[in-house]
Design a protein around this motif. Structure first.
Motif, PDB file in Angstrom:
ATOM      1  N   LEU A 111       0.815  -1.215   0.000  1.00 15.77           N
ATOM      2  CA  LEU A 111       0.000   0.000   0.000  1.00 15.77           C
ATOM      3  C   LEU A 111       0.850   1.268   0.000  1.00 15.77           C
ATOM      4  O   LEU A 111       0.348   2.349  -0.298  1.00 15.77           O
ATOM      5  CB  LEU A 111      -0.951  -0.004   1.204  1.00 15.77           C
ATOM      6  CG  LEU A 111      -2.018  -1.099   1.173  1.00 15.77           C
ATOM      7  CD1 LEU A 111      -2.847  -1.073   2.439  1.00 15.77           C
ATOM      8  CD2 LEU A 111      -2.919  -0.973  -0.061  1.00 15.77           C
ATOM      9  N   ARG A 112       2.117   1.127   0.297  1.00 17.38           N
ATOM     10  CA  ARG A 112       3.037   2.265   0.201  1.00 17.38           C
ATOM     11  C   ARG A 112       3.627   2.382  -1.203  1.00 17.38           C
ATOM     12  O   ARG A 112       3.713   3.485  -1.763  1.00 17.38           O
ATOM     13  CB  ARG A 112       4.164   2.106   1.226  1.00 17.38           C
ATOM     14  CG  ARG A 112       5.172   3.265   1.221  1.00 17.38           C
ATOM     15  CD  ARG A 112       6.352   2.954   2.126  1.00 17.38           C
ATOM     16  NE  ARG A 112       7.142   1.839   1.618  1.00 17.38           N
ATOM     17  CZ  ARG A 112       7.353   0.688   2.281  1.00 17.38           C
ATOM     18  NH1 ARG A 112       6.831   0.513   3.492  1.00 17.38           N
ATOM     19  NH2 ARG A 112       8.079  -0.287   1.744  1.00 17.38           N
ATOM     20  N   ASP A 113       4.025   1.243  -1.782  1.00 18.65           N
ATOM     21  CA  ASP A 113       4.827   1.257  -3.005  1.00 18.65           C
ATOM     22  C   ASP A 113       4.047   0.946  -4.280  1.00 18.65           C
ATOM     23  O   ASP A 113       4.526   1.243  -5.379  1.00 18.65           O
ATOM     24  CB  ASP A 113       5.967   0.235  -2.879  1.00 18.65           C
ATOM     25  CG  ASP A 113       6.879   0.520  -1.699  1.00 18.65           C
ATOM     26  OD1 ASP A 113       7.012   1.705  -1.334  1.00 18.65           O
ATOM     27  OD2 ASP A 113       7.433  -0.441  -1.128  1.00 18.65           O
ATOM     28  N   VAL A 114       2.874   0.349  -4.143  1.00 14.14           N
ATOM     29  CA  VAL A 114       2.112  -0.047  -5.342  1.00 14.14           C
ATOM     30  C   VAL A 114       0.757   0.672  -5.338  1.00 14.14           C
ATOM     31  O   VAL A 114       0.614   1.722  -5.933  1.00 14.14           O
ATOM     32  CB  VAL A 114       1.971  -1.588  -5.437  1.00 14.14           C
ATOM     33  CG1 VAL A 114       1.292  -1.970  -6.766  1.00 14.14           C
ATOM     34  CG2 VAL A 114       3.340  -2.268  -5.330  1.00 14.14           C
ATOM     35  N   CYS A 115      -0.220   0.120  -4.661  1.00 18.61           N
ATOM     36  CA  CYS A 115      -1.548   0.771  -4.588  1.00 18.61           C
ATOM     37  C   CYS A 115      -1.548   1.793  -3.457  1.00 18.61           C
ATOM     38  O   CYS A 115      -2.186   1.611  -2.413  1.00 18.61           O
ATOM     39  CB  CYS A 115      -2.643  -0.282  -4.387  1.00 18.61           C
ATOM     40  SG  CYS A 115      -2.937  -1.307  -5.834  1.00 18.61           S
ATOM     41  N   HIS A 148       3.964  -2.990 -12.674  1.00 14.03           N
ATOM     42  CA  HIS A 148       4.204  -4.046 -11.687  1.00 14.03           C
ATOM     43  C   HIS A 148       3.506  -5.336 -12.128  1.00 14.03           C
ATOM     44  O   HIS A 148       2.570  -5.813 -11.480  1.00 14.03           O
ATOM     45  CB  HIS A 148       3.664  -3.637 -10.310  1.00 14.03           C
ATOM     46  CG  HIS A 148       4.255  -2.372  -9.761  1.00 14.03           C
ATOM     47  ND1 HIS A 148       5.444  -2.350  -9.073  1.00 14.03           N
ATOM     48  CD2 HIS A 148       3.796  -1.084  -9.800  1.00 14.03           C
ATOM     49  CE1 HIS A 148       5.699  -1.102  -8.699  1.00 14.03           C
ATOM     50  NE2 HIS A 148       4.725  -0.325  -9.125  1.00 14.03           N
ATOM     51  N   PRO A 149       3.950  -5.924 -13.243  1.00 10.45           N
ATOM     52  CA  PRO A 149       3.223  -7.084 -13.787  1.00 10.45           C
ATOM     53  C   PRO A 149       3.169  -8.272 -12.825  1.00 10.45           C
ATOM     54  O   PRO A 149       2.203  -9.042 -12.839  1.00 10.45           O
ATOM     55  CB  PRO A 149       3.996  -7.432 -15.061  1.00 10.45           C
ATOM     56  CG  PRO A 149       5.330  -6.755 -14.916  1.00 10.45           C
ATOM     57  CD  PRO A 149       5.084  -5.538 -14.089  1.00 10.45           C
ATOM     58  N   GLU A 150       4.159  -8.401 -11.958  1.00  9.99           N
ATOM     59  CA  GLU A 150       4.168  -9.513 -11.005  1.00  9.99           C
ATOM     60  C   GLU A 150       3.110  -9.352  -9.918  1.00  9.99           C
ATOM     61  O   GLU A 150       2.787 -10.308  -9.198  1.00  9.99           O
ATOM     62  CB  GLU A 150       5.560  -9.650 -10.365  1.00  9.99           C
ATOM     63  CG  GLU A 150       5.925  -8.606  -9.314  1.00  9.99           C
ATOM     64  CD  GLU A 150       6.200  -7.197  -9.846  1.00  9.99           C
ATOM     65  OE1 GLU A 150       6.451  -6.299  -9.011  1.00  9.99           O
ATOM     66  OE2 GLU A 150       6.169  -7.003 -11.087  1.00  9.99           O
ATOM     67  N   LYS A 151       2.549  -8.148  -9.823  1.00 12.24           N
ATOM     68  CA  LYS A 151       1.516  -7.872  -8.817  1.00 12.24           C
ATOM     69  C   LYS A 151       0.165  -7.556  -9.466  1.00 12.24           C
ATOM     70  O   LYS A 151      -0.728  -6.986  -8.827  1.00 12.24           O
ATOM     71  CB  LYS A 151       1.946  -6.714  -7.914  1.00 12.24           C
ATOM     72  CG  LYS A 151       3.151  -7.053  -7.030  1.00 12.24           C
ATOM     73  CD  LYS A 151       3.489  -5.915  -6.104  1.00 12.24           C
ATOM     74  CE  LYS A 151       4.516  -6.335  -5.054  1.00 12.24           C
ATOM     75  NZ  LYS A 151       5.797  -6.734  -5.640  1.00 12.24           N
ATOM     76  N   SER A 196      -5.492  -5.653  -9.480  1.00 15.94           N
ATOM     77  CA  SER A 196      -6.864  -5.806  -9.973  1.00 15.94           C
ATOM     78  C   SER A 196      -7.858  -5.963  -8.835  1.00 15.94           C
ATOM     79  O   SER A 196      -9.017  -5.524  -8.930  1.00 15.94           O
ATOM     80  CB  SER A 196      -6.960  -7.013 -10.906  1.00 15.94           C
ATOM     81  OG  SER A 196      -6.192  -6.809 -12.072  1.00 15.94           O
ATOM     82  N   ALA A 197      -7.416  -6.575  -7.745  1.00 17.16           N
ATOM     83  CA  ALA A 197      -8.303  -6.784  -6.594  1.00 17.16           C
ATOM     84  C   ALA A 197      -8.779  -5.464  -6.001  1.00 17.16           C
ATOM     85  O   ALA A 197      -9.845  -5.402  -5.374  1.00 17.16           O
ATOM     86  CB  ALA A 197      -7.595  -7.614  -5.531  1.00 17.16           C
ATOM     87  N   PHE A 198      -8.013  -4.402  -6.202  1.00 13.26           N
ATOM     88  CA  PHE A 198      -8.393  -3.086  -5.660  1.00 13.26           C
ATOM     89  C   PHE A 198      -9.754  -2.666  -6.205  1.00 13.26           C
ATOM     90  O   PHE A 198     -10.527  -1.994  -5.509  1.00 13.26           O
ATOM     91  CB  PHE A 198      -7.329  -2.047  -6.010  1.00 13.26           C
ATOM     92  CG  PHE A 198      -7.327  -0.838  -5.117  1.00 13.26           C
ATOM     93  CD1 PHE A 198      -6.478  -0.778  -4.027  1.00 13.26           C
ATOM     94  CD2 PHE A 198      -8.165   0.247  -5.364  1.00 13.26           C
ATOM     95  CE1 PHE A 198      -6.466   0.339  -3.194  1.00 13.26           C
ATOM     96  CE2 PHE A 198      -8.168   1.362  -4.539  1.00 13.26           C
ATOM     97  CZ  PHE A 198      -7.320   1.406  -3.453  1.00 13.26           C
ATOM     98  N   TRP A 199     -10.035  -3.063  -7.448  1.00 13.34           N
ATOM     99  CA  TRP A 199     -11.349  -2.798  -8.037  1.00 13.34           C
ATOM    100  C   TRP A 199     -12.298  -3.984  -7.868  1.00 13.34           C
ATOM    101  O   TRP A 199     -13.436  -3.827  -7.427  1.00 13.34           O
ATOM    102  CB  TRP A 199     -11.207  -2.466  -9.512  1.00 13.34           C
ATOM    103  CG  TRP A 199     -12.505  -2.532 -10.262  1.00 13.34           C
ATOM    104  CD1 TRP A 199     -12.899  -3.481 -11.166  1.00 13.34           C
ATOM    105  CD2 TRP A 199     -13.601  -1.609 -10.175  1.00 13.34           C
ATOM    106  NE1 TRP A 199     -14.155  -3.222 -11.639  1.00 13.34           N
ATOM    107  CE2 TRP A 199     -14.613  -2.071 -11.044  1.00 13.34           C
ATOM    108  CE3 TRP A 199     -13.826  -0.452  -9.434  1.00 13.34           C
ATOM    109  CZ2 TRP A 199     -15.839  -1.404 -11.196  1.00 13.34           C
ATOM    110  CZ3 TRP A 199     -15.042   0.209  -9.588  1.00 13.34           C
ATOM    111  CH2 TRP A 199     -16.024  -0.251 -10.447  1.00 13.34           C
ATOM    112  N   GLU A 200     -11.824  -5.171  -8.191  1.00 10.01           N
ATOM    113  CA  GLU A 200     -12.708  -6.345  -8.210  1.00 10.01           C
ATOM    114  C   GLU A 200     -13.242  -6.712  -6.836  1.00 10.01           C
ATOM    115  O   GLU A 200     -14.344  -7.243  -6.709  1.00 10.01           O
ATOM    116  CB  GLU A 200     -11.959  -7.539  -8.819  1.00 10.01           C
ATOM    117  CG  GLU A 200     -11.636  -7.347 -10.294  1.00 10.01           C
ATOM    118  CD  GLU A 200     -10.617  -8.343 -10.810  1.00 10.01           C
ATOM    119  OE1 GLU A 200     -10.128  -9.190 -10.004  1.00 10.01           O
ATOM    120  OE2 GLU A 200     -10.297  -8.285 -12.021  1.00 10.01           O
TER     121      GLU A 200
END
Length: 208
Positions: free
Chosen positions: A37-41, A66-69, A74-78
Motif C-alpha cells: 500500500l506504500r509502493d504499489v496501490c 508491476h506485472p508480477e503484482k 486488480s483486486a483493488f477494483w474487483e
C-alpha cells in the motif's frame, strides 16, 4: 450567529474504509500489506479515482509497471467492497438525529464516482443528505478549495453558516481558510458534545 448546517465528510467519519481489510486477506503479513500500500496501490495512486479517473485505466497502467503484482492490483477494483469495515460507530446515528430534528445535513466527500453507488446500496443513510458533493463526480478533490466552493454554490450557503466535519487535518485546514466552522473528527461522542454545545443537536441520547 453560529452555524446552522452540518456538513459531513464520509470516509473515516461515517464509513470505515481501509484497503488493509482486503489486503490482509491477500498478503502473508502486515509488513507485506504496508509495503504494497506504500509502493504499489498507494494513497496517492488511489486519489486519481477520487478525482474522477476511471479504475480500469488506472489499474491497467499500474499493472503494466508491476506485472508480477497484477492480480493484487486488480483486486483493488474487483474486491473493493471488502475494504469497507462498516459504519463508524455512532456517527450515522448523529446524522439521523440531525435529520429528525430538521437540521440541514450535507456532505463533501473524496470518493470515486464508480464505487460510490456501491456504498449507497450498502449504507442507506447516504441518501439523507440535502446536498451531496462527491469528488469523483465533480472531478475535484479536497483539500482543494474548488470543491468547497462548488458545495457553497450548490447549497446557496455561506461558509460561516456551516460546520464541516472531517478526519483529515489538511481538509479541515482548507475549510477553515474559507471560513467554515470545523470539527476535526475523532469519535462520535466528541462530535455529539460539540453539536449539542452549538445548539444543533438535542441532548437526548447524549453519551455519558
Amino acid at each position: 450567529m453560529g452555524p446552522s448546517s452540518v456538513v459531513f465528510d464520509i470516509g473515516g467519519v461515517l464509513i470505515d474504509w481501509n484497503p488493509r481489510y482486503l489486503y490482509r486477506k491477500l498478503l502473508p503479513d502486515e509488513e507485506s500489506v504496508e509495503a504494497f500500500l506504500r509502493d504499489v496501490c498507494s494513497n496517492e495512486w488511489n486519489q486519481q479515482f477520487d478525482a474522477g479517473h476511471i479504475f480500469s485505466e488506472g489499474i491497467e497502467a499500474l499493472a503494466a509497471r508491476h506485472p508480477e503484482k497484477a492480480s493484487l492490483i486488480s483486486a483493488f477494483w474487483e474486491r473493493w467492497q471488502e475494504m469497507l469495515g462498516g459504519e463508524v460507530p455512532g456517527t450515522a446515528d448523529i446524522l439521523r438525529r440531525l435529520k429528525r430534528e430538521n437540521v440541514p445535513v450535507h456532505a463533501i466527500s473524496n470518493w470515486s464516482a464508480e464505487t460510490f453507488p456501491i456504498a449507497t446500496k450498502l449504507y442507506p443513510f447516504l441518501h439523507l443528505f440535502d446536498v451531496l458533493v462527491v469528488s469523483g463526480r465533480e472531478k475535484m478533490i479536497k483539500p482543494g478549495q474548488e470543491i468547497f466552493q462548488r458545495f457553497l454554490e450548490r447549497s446557496g450557503l455561506g461558509a460561516k453558516d456551516c460546520i464541516f466535519i472531517d478526519d483529515n487535518a489538511a481538509n479541515i485546514a482548507a475549510a477553515n481558510k474559507l471560513g467554515f466552522h470545523t470539527v476535526h473528527f475523532s469519535t462520535a461522542e466528541d462530535l455529539e458534545r460539540r453539536l449539542v454545545a452549538l445548539g444543533l443537536l438535542s441532548k437526548t441520547g447524549l453519551s455519558p
